[in-house]
Write an enzyme that holds these catalytic residues in place. Structure first.
Site, PDB file in Angstrom:
ATOM      1  N   ASP A  67      -9.968   7.785 -13.240  1.00  0.00           N
ATOM      2  CA  ASP A  67     -10.807   7.201 -14.285  1.00  0.00           C
ATOM      3  C   ASP A  67     -12.244   7.023 -13.831  1.00  0.00           C
ATOM      4  OD1 ASP A  67     -10.161   5.235 -12.464  1.00  0.00           O
ATOM      5  OD2 ASP A  67      -9.031   3.998 -13.852  1.00  0.00           O
ATOM      6  N   ASN A 136      -2.283  -6.562 -16.021  1.00  0.00           N
ATOM      7  CA  ASN A 136      -1.506  -6.442 -17.270  1.00  0.00           C
ATOM      8  C   ASN A 136      -0.639  -5.175 -17.271  1.00  0.00           C
ATOM      9  OD1 ASN A 136      -3.409  -4.471 -17.532  1.00  0.00           O
ATOM     10  ND2 ASN A 136      -4.426  -5.319 -19.340  1.00  0.00           N
ATOM     11  N   HIS A 138      -1.705  -2.147 -16.399  1.00  0.00           N
ATOM     12  CA  HIS A 138      -2.393  -0.884 -16.685  1.00  0.00           C
ATOM     13  C   HIS A 138      -2.383   0.026 -15.468  1.00  0.00           C
ATOM     14  CE1 HIS A 138      -6.392  -2.941 -15.519  1.00  0.00           C
ATOM     15  NE2 HIS A 138      -6.371  -1.866 -14.762  1.00  0.00           N
ATOM     16  N   GLU A 143      -4.509   0.823 -20.969  1.00  0.00           N
ATOM     17  CA  GLU A 143      -4.263  -0.587 -21.255  1.00  0.00           C
ATOM     18  C   GLU A 143      -3.018  -0.735 -22.129  1.00  0.00           C
ATOM     19  OE1 GLU A 143      -5.880  -2.760 -19.742  1.00  0.00           O
ATOM     20  OE2 GLU A 143      -8.053  -2.608 -19.887  1.00  0.00           O
TER      21      GLU A 143
END
Ligand code: GLP
Length: 247
Positions: A67, A136, A138, A143
């Site tokens: 990313d 979370n 990810h 996400e």
């Protein structure tokens, strides 16, 4: 899924670096999928050390990164290209023209993302993908969502990710709100996946991701479906997981 229990962050990092080293030794022209964040920092430091000792040769290795923040240039010290250069590429003999990070400076997000997927395909796919995990669940910047995203795409970062990553920036207002990330399909197509997780703050999400249901609300849970996943996690990160296994 193979689970390797490490004592602490440094032990996790040495074990992960050993697995990456084995990949590079077994297939000198391999394609490594690389990650950023604090999780892989010491893994990269070990690889650099072993390269300097003469144990590793990266001259035929290619790499793709998961990313990049949208809008950040390579010389911005918060860009993931900058992170990769300073924490790994500048210190080993990899050919930088064979290292690919999504192009955060390309304003046309469709173009930047499809180009990244083409590159992965042209390279013949990823041999070993290294992954960290967000609080979370990810992976990359995928996400929690209603569906698993497929290829590389542009994402709006969640508030919790912006807050978590603000520790690297001067202020939270400087954290970009969007990123280009490899999708779940791009990650799942990797031949092998290596997940590294450390710290008590990841204990709950490790248990949810690897013992809970496979759901796009916990993106890392999809890894339960991959045929060749190794998780290297330290004792703190495994505390809830191991408790739940006993119950
Ligand atoms: C970031 C990155 C992820 C990384 C995650 C965890 O959001 N995009 O690739 O895995 O955070 O980061 P850390 O290793 O710092 O906990």
């Amino acid at each position: 899924m193979q689970l390797i229990q490490a004592k602490d962050y440094e032990d996790m990092s040495r074990k992960a670096a050993n697995i990456i080293s084995a990949q590079v030794i077994l297939k000198p022209n391999c394609v490594l999928g690389l990650a950023t964040g604090s999780s892989p920092l010491s893994t990269y430091a070990n690889l650099i050390e072993w390269y300097k000792k003469g144990d590793l040769d990266f001259s035929n290795v290619s790499s793709v990164n998961l990313d990049e923040y949208r809008g950040l240039t390579a010389d911005n010290d918060q860009s993931y290209r900058y992170f990769m250069n300073t924490n790994l590429f500048d210190h080993i003999n990899i050919d930088k023209s064979k290292t690919y990070v999504p192009d955060g400076t390309e304003p046309d997000s469709a173009k930047a993302c499809s180009r990244h997927d083409e590159i992965i395909e042209e390279l013949g796919g990823i041999d070993l993908q290294l992954l960290g995990m967000g609080l979370n669940g990810h992976i990359g910047f995928n996400e929690p969502a209603a569906e698993f995203p497929k290829g590389t795409h542009c994402v709006d970062l969640t508030q919790s990710t912006i807050e978590a990553n603000s520790r690297f920036f001067a202020s939270i207002d400087d954290v970009p709100t969007q990123a280009y990330t490899m999708g779940i399909q791009s990650i799942m197509l990797a031949k092998k996946i290596l997940v590294i997780v450390s710290g008590a703050n990841k204990a709950q999400i490790v248990a949810d991701a690897f013992l809970g249901p496979v759901t796009p609300e916990v993106p890392a849970s999809i890894l339960q479906m991959h045929p060749d996943v190794t998780v290297v996690a330290d004792a703190d990160a495994l505390s809830v997981y191991l408790e739940r296994c006993k119950a």
